[in-house]
Design a protein around this motif. Structure first.
Motif, short mmCIF file in Angstrom:
data_model
loop_
_atom_site.label_atom_id
_atom_site.label_comp_id
_atom_site.label_asym_id
_atom_site.label_seq_id
_atom_site.Cartn_x
_atom_site.Cartn_y
_atom_site.Cartn_z
N PHE A 142 -87.71 -11.14 -43.74
CA PHE A 142 -88.09 -12.41 -43.14
C PHE A 142 -87.08 -12.82 -42.08
CE2 PHE A 142 -89.57 -12.25 -47.51
CZ PHE A 142 -90.93 -12.43 -47.33
N LEU A 143 -87.57 -13.52 -41.11
CA LEU A 143 -86.68 -13.96 -40.04
C LEU A 143 -85.70 -14.99 -40.52
CD1 LEU A 143 -89.37 -14.25 -37.24
CD2 LEU A 143 -87.49 -12.61 -37.34
N ASP A 144 -86.18 -15.89 -41.33
CA ASP A 144 -85.32 -16.94 -41.87
C ASP A 144 -86.08 -17.68 -42.97
OD1 ASP A 144 -87.18 -18.38 -40.48
OD2 ASP A 144 -85.83 -18.83 -38.82
N LYS A 145 -85.50 -18.74 -43.43
CA LYS A 145 -86.10 -19.51 -44.52
C LYS A 145 -87.49 -20.00 -44.14
CE LYS A 145 -84.50 -23.56 -45.28
NZ LYS A 145 -83.90 -24.86 -45.70
N GLU A 146 -87.61 -20.46 -42.92
CA GLU A 146 -88.90 -20.97 -42.46
C GLU A 146 -89.98 -19.88 -42.52
OE1 GLU A 146 -86.18 -22.55 -41.15
OE2 GLU A 146 -87.00 -24.28 -42.19
N ASP A 147 -89.58 -18.72 -42.07
CA ASP A 147 -90.53 -17.62 -42.03
C ASP A 147 -91.01 -17.29 -43.45
OD1 ASP A 147 -91.98 -15.58 -40.79
OD2 ASP A 147 -90.45 -14.11 -41.27
N LEU A 148 -90.09 -17.27 -44.36
CA LEU A 148 -90.46 -17.00 -45.75
C LEU A 148 -91.46 -18.04 -46.25
CD1 LEU A 148 -90.20 -15.75 -48.56
CD2 LEU A 148 -88.09 -17.06 -48.88
N LEU A 149 -91.16 -19.30 -45.96
CA LEU A 149 -92.06 -20.36 -46.39
C LEU A 149 -93.43 -20.19 -45.77
CD1 LEU A 149 -92.63 -23.01 -47.81
CD2 LEU A 149 -91.74 -24.19 -45.79
N GLU A 150 -93.42 -19.99 -44.49
CA GLU A 150 -94.66 -19.90 -43.74
C GLU A 150 -95.55 -18.81 -44.30
OE1 GLU A 150 -95.30 -20.53 -38.99
OE2 GLU A 150 -93.99 -18.92 -39.69
N GLN A 151 -94.96 -17.64 -44.51
CA GLN A 151 -95.75 -16.54 -45.05
C GLN A 151 -96.22 -16.85 -46.46
OE1 GLN A 151 -94.64 -12.54 -44.42
NE2 GLN A 151 -93.32 -13.02 -42.68
N GLY A 152 -95.34 -17.54 -47.19
CA GLY A 152 -95.73 -17.90 -48.55
C GLY A 152 -96.91 -18.85 -48.54
#
Lengths: 212, 212, 212, 212
Positions: free
Chosen positions: D68-78
């Motif tokens: 993941f690119l960063d925390k946001e990316d993880l959230l977004e994909q989640g």
DNA sequence: TCCTAAGCGAGACGGTACGTCTTGTCTTCCA
DNA sequence: TGGAAGACAAGACGTACCGTCTCGCTTAGGA
């Protein structure tokens, strides 16, 4: 907690060779030590900031604090190795036995200090005039006092009309030596180390002989 | 420029009454001195901030800097009066002539230091362990060295097989004394001042005699 | 504790004029507000650092923290004055009475928001796309909701077959408005404020009428 | 480049089984998603650090950034998978045809949202009050707006005295719904989802009818 | 079945911002 | 009008995260 102020940061698991501290870590630490010593020769120790050090060492701020508690800790650990040099010199000197100038010399072992100070004169001078000299002097004093006390207490064990506590005598001689050493450095070493040491010994010897 | 670090900040214009320092000013200065000494007994000197001092003295920040250059300056001036006590004691002692224990004593005059340190033991101990001890010790060393050098150079002038420079001898003896003094304070003064002084003198006297 | 987040940082002691906050303080605060608003127009709000702000405002770091808790606090207080403009506009508009387009308008008072957003479009747009827009939008929503609830609950008091809680209606209309407003700004305001407001009102009016 | 933010990180090479992402990879990703959602229920989203996440997931730091690119990316994909649930629910609902309460309902399809929020209330609430709610709300808004625009533009095509752009209407209704939804969650859902949806629809229906 | 490349954990690292602290100067007010 | 009060600029401090990186280990998949 990878911190310092513990004599043995690297556990060194005995047999094979273990995982010795991660070579990177070693390089970083050395870089920082080096940077500090460099800077000490350029400006007063107490004007040196952590930022100066890490800039010089090309190291991140957090990396610095991962390895050392603060500037003092870095210095202290850096001086440890110098202290060990000193210690070793003293040990070697002692091993040689009382080859030369009488007993007092081998007890005092002061020659080693003057020679060591001479060899590292830049560092010594910078430290003494820069505000961080206490570490260095205290380290020196400690080594000297320790060596002295060992010799003296041994002597006491074998008799002697000793009335002054060993600790006092050791402090006396150590303080006198550091004081002369400091003066000698501050005066830009107007004599070679042998001469200043000879002065010290001729002042100290009578005191020691009087104790017998 | 109302600043300090010049021995006589108040010119004191001779006769009548001149402009005697303005009583308020005097009170402010004393308040600050007092506050600092107070604080030194409570916490390490080098942890005391200007803010601590002015809070304690109920004084504004600019007022502090109107009177003193910085914390060090305040301390130094505060210690000046102590130094003068010491100086005066030494002078008196010298005037008495060599009444007691031989010449060495009157040269060394070390008794005065131990007695003085004993009388002000709280302050001395606080300073030595608090990081600001250098002023005090340096002040002491300076006085002691000065007295010694005067005596010694006089002696040299009158002959003697002197080969070691006066300055070195003075530094030697001064360093030795301060070292013992420090140890004595750090150990909570396990002997009365007379005893520790006697130890010092019996260590120092042989060296002096050997010089003759 | 000169801190913020308390509605009235300046006590303003009534009568004479007291000691009004020290003109310097006022200047510093304004400088900081100004610097932040300036910066917001240049770069994303959440990329602006405290260092940026104080550099721009020519202010020391500690001064910043003496006045504001952090960047958010500075923004919040800065928006307060904008909020007050808005509040005042709404009050004036209400005072005019239902001069024009029917009752709904005076209840909604949405015109004021669109006009205000138009007047401050740079700021609004920067905030919305820069990550700190929530403050602004929340402030707006709060004001709008509050005004609405007042009107609606009054209406309820006078009867009406109301079955939906006032709070829900208010949230509904406020959310709808902020949503359109946001879209309008994001689209670079393709209509004048009057037009977009008219659209909003023609969408909102039927809902209000149905409640009667 | 094993990175994300591209809808299909696993190409899935057609026929047989190709190179199915390596089961380990799948496990790691899921562990991270799970860890984040877990943490969101415990503390504010914006106080969660990457370190927290990887500690919880028992994963190395570099592994995190490999996926993941960063925390946001993880959230977004989640959240994507949640978005897909939503999407599917909407699709099903639409397929059912206008079985019940008139046309407006099938256009709005808001029921799905309230029900979904109710089913995932812990997550929704945590996200909304934790600072990371924008993703979720934006995702919701996007879906809702999209569905609406499709219906509306179709209607426009078939005539109607439409004067307000479809986009505006969609934004209006979407904003209103998200606003009510937020309020409902913040108030701890004082009504069942059916009731709150009914309120929303009775507010929205008149506006839609007026457009005809 | 072995071998090899990939995935992985561990965590060191450079970098950047934070909020706190202290210093010495400068401005303003008051007696 | 000169001293006291305290706001201020400057900048170091130690902490917290970030995103990159370098290591060895393990482990699955193709040979």
């Amino acid at each position: 907690m990878p911190h310092s102020s513990d004599g043995n940061p690297a556990p060194e698991s005995g047999s094979g060779d273990g995982r010795r501290v991660d070579r990177r870590v070693q390089r970083t630490r050395e870089g920082l030590h080096h940077a500090l010593l460099d800077l000490i020769l350029e400006k007063r120790y107490d004007k040196i900031t952590v930022q100066d050090i890490i800039d010089r060492a090309n190291v991140g701020r957090s990396t610095f604090y991962a390895h050392f508690l603060d500037k003092e800790d870095l210095l202290e650990q850096g001086l440890r190795q110098i202290g060990q040099q000193l210690h070793q010199s003293m040990a070697e000197r002692s091993d040689d036995g009382p080859e030369g100038g009488g007993e007092a010399d081998s007890i005092l072992n002061s020659h080693v200090f003057f020679v060591h100070a001479y060899a590292n004169r830049d560092l010594y001078r910078a430290m003494i005039s820069g505000g961080g000299g206490d570490f260095l002097l205290d380290t020196g004093r400690k080594h000297f006092t320790a060596g002295l006390e060992a010799h003296l207490s041994e002597r006491v064990a074998t008799g002697g009309k000793q009335e002054i506590p060993t600790a006092v005598v050791a402090r006396y001689l150590a303080g006198a030596m550091m004081s002369i050493l400091t003066w000698w450095l501050a005066e830009d070493m107007p004599y070679p180390p042998e001469t200043i040491n000879a002065m010290y010994e001729s002042l100290a010897r009578p005191s020691l002989e009087a104790l017998r």
